[in-house]
Motif scaffolding. Structure first.
Motif, PDB file in Angstrom:
ATOM      1  N   ILE A 198       0.871  -1.182   0.000  1.00 40.73           N
ATOM      2  CA  ILE A 198       0.000   0.000   0.000  1.00 40.73           C
ATOM      3  C   ILE A 198       0.909   1.233   0.000  1.00 40.73           C
ATOM      4  N   GLY A 199       1.534   1.461  -1.136  1.00 45.59           N
ATOM      5  CA  GLY A 199       2.588   2.455  -1.248  1.00 45.59           C
ATOM      6  C   GLY A 199       3.892   1.844  -0.758  1.00 45.59           C
ATOM      7  N   PHE A 229       9.480  -0.390  -5.656  1.00 47.07           N
ATOM      8  CA  PHE A 229       9.098   0.562  -6.696  1.00 47.07           C
ATOM      9  C   PHE A 229       7.700   1.058  -6.376  1.00 47.07           C
ATOM     10  N   SER A 230       7.424   2.302  -6.759  1.00 44.99           N
ATOM     11  CA  SER A 230       6.135   2.920  -6.447  1.00 44.99           C
ATOM     12  C   SER A 230       5.530   3.526  -7.704  1.00 44.99           C
ATOM     13  N   TRP A 251      -3.101   7.207  -4.625  1.00 46.88           N
ATOM     14  CA  TRP A 251      -3.605   5.856  -4.894  1.00 46.88           C
ATOM     15  C   TRP A 251      -2.938   4.825  -3.983  1.00 46.88           C
ATOM     16  N   ARG A 252      -1.704   5.109  -3.567  1.00 43.56           N
ATOM     17  CA  ARG A 252      -0.927   4.254  -2.672  1.00 43.56           C
ATOM     18  C   ARG A 252      -0.722   2.862  -3.245  1.00 43.56           C
ATOM     19  N   VAL A 253       0.084   2.771  -4.310  1.00 42.43           N
ATOM     20  CA  VAL A 253       0.414   1.486  -4.923  1.00 42.43           C
ATOM     21  C   VAL A 253       1.935   1.358  -5.011  1.00 42.43           C
ATOM     22  N   GLY A 254       2.455   0.322  -4.377  1.00 39.38           N
ATOM     23  CA  GLY A 254       3.885   0.056  -4.445  1.00 39.38           C
ATOM     24  C   GLY A 254       4.134  -1.434  -4.567  1.00 39.38           C
TER      25      GLY A 254
END
Length: 404
Positions: free
Chosen positions: A113-114, A248-249, A259-262
């Motif tokens: 989540i990030g 990586f993010s 968006w908080r995607v990692g």
């Protein structure tokens, strides 16, 4: 606050020891942020170049897929904490396409989540009380403080212009006891904007194997590179997957900060440790966000280049404007920041007081270098999060202030 037995819970709470919290210093960025809020409440126009919060919109095709996926009620349920299969496959495809790195999506990747959440939880899974973590200084705060929150100790490695970081890392390792368990690095580097080539990572992998140390590389600024510089991936090096992982993010490359995607990719045991602890801590992110992220990774990458160009143009405007104002600052080769040494007449003030003065006299908010560690106290960080017109306006305010 009394209960029926007359006990005062306010006093009881004040006597409790929250030891992890006590090890965290006051968040100095909040001082400048509060001043900014108060100035704006008075009607002042403050140009905020402090927090690295991307202002560029997320590309329309990614937003469109989110909208479409969110209408499907099947996507409203709990998702998988490790990330849905297609998203993990997409990040592995991205690595192979970009860096010729082959990864197994089942063993070598987990969605986070990030990257900040993933990195801090991985440290929590790996570090025991008393374990030592090597990190650069100055540093993005979560890098050293994730170790402190986990009960570990931090050994700082100086980083900056004119410093041989690898040599300093070797020295820090030799002089530290107990021997460090983990090396946490970040290139392109926030906040100093320092960059490395592939030979640096080759030396790091060799060093890690010889000294039984784990490596975590934060690759957040992989795509925000300028002047034809290309940032290498740690995982490109032969044997890197034996000793570490890389985060990586989507935040910077695709302008998806909120968006908080990692992702965490690399060594299967380390990825497995993060996957396991996440299974206890969360149910994964909203599934439509994951589906939209698949489209981002697998779709046309023109948007990434457009975002990169926007930051490069802003960098050029800020550097040119500061130089004209009499503030000589070298142009960074990467990241969305400019790391500027405080001008000579103001160095005695240190970064927090200088940042407060810059806000008051020039109407420009920046991040004080002390917020990234004591070695950053002679600098301030500009974030390239305003358009070119506003950046020029900020530089004019700074020029008036410096001339005065």
């Amino acid at each position: 606050m009394l209960d029926i037995n007359g006990r005062n819970y306010s006093i009881i709470l004040s006597m409790m020891n929250f030891n992890r919290i006590k090890r965290l210093p006051p968040y100095v960025f909040a001082v400048v942020n509060q001043m900014k809020i108060e100035a704006r409440q008075k009607g002042e126009d403050i140009i905020d170049l402090g927090m690295g919060n991307p202002d560029l919109p997320t590309p329309p095709h990614i937003v469109g897929k989110l909208r479409e996926a969110s209408k499907n009620s099947k996507n409203h349920r709990y998702s998988a904490s490790r990330g849905i299969t297609q998203l993990r496959m997409a990040i592995c495809e991205w690595y192979e396409r970009r860096y010729n790195v082959k990864l197994d999506h089942e063993k070598n990747s987990v969605v986070t989540i990030g990257s900040k959440e993933g990195l801090s939880h991985l440290i929590l899974a790996m570090i025991e009380p008393g374990d030592v973590v090597l990190t650069p200084s100055p540093a993005y705060p979560i890098h050293p403080y994730s170790a402190i929150i986990a009960g570990g100790q931090v050994c700082s490695i100086p980083i900056g212009a004119g410093i041989d970081f690898f040599e300093e890392m070797e020295r820090a390792f030799r002089e530290t006891w107990p021997r460090p368990k983990l090396l946490l690095i970040n290139f392109p580097h926030n906040p100093t904007t320092e960059v490395v080539d592939i030979s640096f990572f080759e030396k790091v992998v060799k060093f890690a194997k010889e000294n039984d140390i784990i490596v975590i590389h934060d690759f957040a600024y992989a795509d925000l590179v300028f002047d034809n510089y290309k940032a290498p991936s740690f995982l490109q090096v032969e044997g890197a997957i034996d000793v570490g992982v890389e985060f990586f993010s989507m935040t910077k490359s695709y302008s998806m900060a909120g968006w908080r995607v990692g992702f965490c990719c690399g060594n299967s045991e380390i990825v497995g440790a993060l996957t396991k602890i996440k299974s206890y801590l969360d149910y994964g992110m909203f599934q439509p966000i994951q589906i939209a992220s698949i489209v981002a990774l697998r779709g046309e990458q023109d948007c990434v280049e457009q975002i990169r160009q926007a930051y490069e143009s802003r960098r050029d405007v800020l550097i040119d404007s500061l130089n004209k104002a009499g503030w000589d600052v070298p142009p960074p080769k990467a990241t969305m920041f400019v790391w500027a040494e405080i001008p000579e007449p103001f160095k005695h003030m240190k970064s927090l007081e200088f940042s407060k003065l810059l806000l008051k006299e020039a109407g420009v908010a920046v991040s004080p270098g002390i917020g990234f560690g004591e070695s950053g106290d002679g600098f301030v960080r500009f974030a390239l999060v305003e358009n070119e017109q506003r950046i020029r306006q900020a530089a004019k305010g700074i020029r008036r202030f410096l001339n005065k």
